[in-house]
Motif scaffolding. Structure first.
Motif, short mmCIF file in Angstrom:
data_model
loop_
_atom_site.label_atom_id
_atom_site.label_comp_id
_atom_site.label_asym_id
_atom_site.label_seq_id
_atom_site.Cartn_x
_atom_site.Cartn_y
_atom_site.Cartn_z
N ILE A 208 0.82 -1.29 0.01
CA ILE A 208 0.04 0.09 -0.04
C ILE A 208 0.85 1.25 0.10
CG2 ILE A 208 -1.85 1.18 1.20
CD1 ILE A 208 -2.82 -1.66 0.28
N ASN A 209 1.75 1.24 0.75
CA ASN A 209 2.64 2.50 0.81
C ASN A 209 3.63 2.65 -0.30
OD1 ASN A 209 3.74 4.36 3.02
ND2 ASN A 209 5.62 3.54 2.28
N ASP A 210 4.03 1.57 -0.87
CA ASP A 210 4.81 1.58 -2.18
C ASP A 210 3.97 2.30 -3.35
OD1 ASP A 210 7.03 0.92 -0.63
OD2 ASP A 210 7.33 -1.05 -1.72
N GLY A 211 2.71 1.65 -3.14
CA GLY A 211 1.61 2.03 -4.38
C GLY A 211 1.34 3.45 -4.36
N LEU A 212 1.22 4.07 -3.17
CA LEU A 212 0.79 5.18 -2.87
C LEU A 212 1.89 6.26 -3.36
CD1 LEU A 212 -1.60 5.14 0.29
CD2 LEU A 212 -2.39 5.61 -2.19
N ARG A 213 3.18 5.75 -2.94
CA ARG A 213 4.14 6.54 -3.36
C ARG A 213 4.42 6.65 -4.86
NH1 ARG A 213 7.97 4.23 -0.21
NH2 ARG A 213 8.57 2.84 -1.90
N ALA A 214 4.24 5.45 -5.41
CA ALA A 214 4.31 5.27 -7.03
C ALA A 214 3.22 6.58 -7.62
CB ALA A 214 3.98 4.18 -7.41
N VAL A 215 2.07 6.42 -7.28
CA VAL A 215 1.23 7.43 -7.63
C VAL A 215 1.47 8.87 -7.42
CG1 VAL A 215 -1.15 8.31 -7.26
CG2 VAL A 215 -0.90 5.92 -7.19
N MET A 216 2.06 9.29 -6.07
CA MET A 216 2.78 10.52 -6.09
C MET A 216 3.62 11.11 -7.07
SD MET A 216 2.55 11.02 -1.72
CE MET A 216 0.99 11.80 -1.22
N ILE A 217 4.80 10.00 -7.11
CA ILE A 217 5.86 10.47 -8.05
C ILE A 217 5.27 10.63 -9.62
CG2 ILE A 217 7.92 9.56 -8.93
CD1 ILE A 217 8.30 8.02 -6.31
N ALA A 218 4.43 9.65 -9.94
CA ALA A 218 3.96 9.83 -11.24
C ALA A 218 3.04 11.07 -11.42
CB ALA A 218 2.95 8.60 -11.64
N ASP A 219 2.28 11.54 -10.47
CA ASP A 219 1.71 12.78 -10.51
C ASP A 219 2.25 13.99 -10.61
OD1 ASP A 219 -1.07 13.98 -10.46
OD2 ASP A 219 -0.55 14.80 -8.46
N GLN A 220 3.66 14.09 -9.83
CA GLN A 220 4.64 15.19 -9.71
C GLN A 220 5.26 15.02 -11.17
OE1 GLN A 220 5.30 17.69 -7.59
NE2 GLN A 220 3.30 17.17 -7.24
N VAL A 221 5.60 14.03 -11.90
CA VAL A 221 6.25 13.93 -13.02
C VAL A 221 5.21 14.51 -14.09
CG1 VAL A 221 7.07 12.30 -14.73
CG2 VAL A 221 7.84 12.19 -12.57
N ARG A 222 4.10 14.15 -14.13
CA ARG A 222 3.09 14.66 -15.22
C ARG A 222 2.65 15.90 -15.36
NH1 ARG A 222 -2.11 16.39 -14.12
NH2 ARG A 222 -2.60 15.86 -11.99
N ILE A 223 2.68 16.55 -13.97
CA ILE A 223 2.51 17.97 -13.47
C ILE A 223 3.46 18.70 -14.22
CG2 ILE A 223 2.49 19.77 -11.89
CD1 ILE A 223 0.48 17.66 -10.17
N VAL A 224 4.73 18.42 -14.08
CA VAL A 224 6.11 19.14 -14.27
C VAL A 224 6.57 18.79 -15.77
CG1 VAL A 224 8.28 19.81 -13.54
CG2 VAL A 224 6.55 19.33 -11.82
N CYS A 225 6.32 17.61 -16.17
CA CYS A 225 7.24 17.41 -17.43
C CYS A 225 6.24 17.62 -18.60
CB CYS A 225 7.67 15.91 -17.51
SG CYS A 225 8.35 15.36 -19.21
N PRO A 226 6.28 18.55 -19.53
CA PRO A 226 5.41 18.72 -20.41
C PRO A 226 5.20 17.60 -21.74
CG PRO A 226 7.44 19.97 -20.93
CD PRO A 226 7.44 19.48 -19.47
N ALA A 227 6.26 16.60 -21.61
CA ALA A 227 6.33 15.79 -22.52
C ALA A 227 5.76 14.32 -22.13
CB ALA A 227 7.75 15.50 -22.98
N ILE A 228 5.05 14.26 -21.02
CA ILE A 228 4.57 13.31 -20.23
C ILE A 228 3.16 13.55 -19.73
CG2 ILE A 228 4.94 11.45 -18.41
CD1 ILE A 228 7.75 11.58 -18.82
N GLU A 229 2.30 12.43 -19.89
CA GLU A 229 0.92 12.44 -19.33
C GLU A 229 0.68 11.53 -18.52
OE1 GLU A 229 -1.33 13.28 -22.87
OE2 GLU A 229 -1.35 11.21 -23.64
N ALA A 230 -0.58 11.55 -17.75
CA ALA A 230 -0.93 10.50 -17.09
C ALA A 230 -1.75 9.56 -17.76
CB ALA A 230 -1.66 11.02 -15.96
#
Length: 131
Positions: free
Chosen positions: A28-50
């Motif tokens: 559960i912990n690792d999964g939620l952390r992965a979601v948070m990381i993916a969310d930050q990447v998609r917010i900041v990186c214009p070349a990647i989307e969710a």
């Protein structure tokens, strides 16, 4: 005699009823952390989307896993809504990103992490798609 039987049953059941905090359930912990990381990447990186449907499905799978482990809907909601748990997970996500070359204010570093995670086929990468 009846009272002794009830006390014995409760004593035997108590280890089963005592669940560790959700924050200590690795999946559960690792999964939620992965979601948070993916969310930050998609917010900041214009070349990647969710991959929104994949993300929604993954979060639901974490919820099902927690339920299967014996956590109630209320316990799960309390964990997810907890400000202290969110702050702790954000700290873990930030540490992971820093350890993998992400630098605040440099979107290309978020993009590099996102592309690496996609290529690796990690859970973070599964939540992202290159545009």
């Amino acid at each position: 005699m009846k009272r002794l039987a009830i006390i014995s049953l409760l004593a035997m059941a108590s280890p089963v009823l005592a669940l560790q905090p959700l924050s200590q359930v690795k999946a559960i912990n690792d999964g939620l952390r992965a979601v948070m990381i993916a969310d930050q990447v998609r917010i900041v990186c214009p070349a990647i989307e969710a991959r929104m449907i994949a993300g929604w499905s993954f979060v639901r799978s974490l919820e099902r896993e927690a339920r299967k482990l014996g956590y109630s809907a209320e316990e799960i909601e309390d964990f997810v809504e907890s400000k202290s748990e969110r702050k702790r997970l954000e700290g873990e996500a930030a540490a992971y990103m820093r350890a993998n070359g992400v630098k605040a204010g440099q979107p290309e570093t978020y993009c590099a992490l996102g592309h690496a995670e996609i290529a690796k086929g990690s859970q973070i990468g599964a939540l992202l798609r290159a545009k």
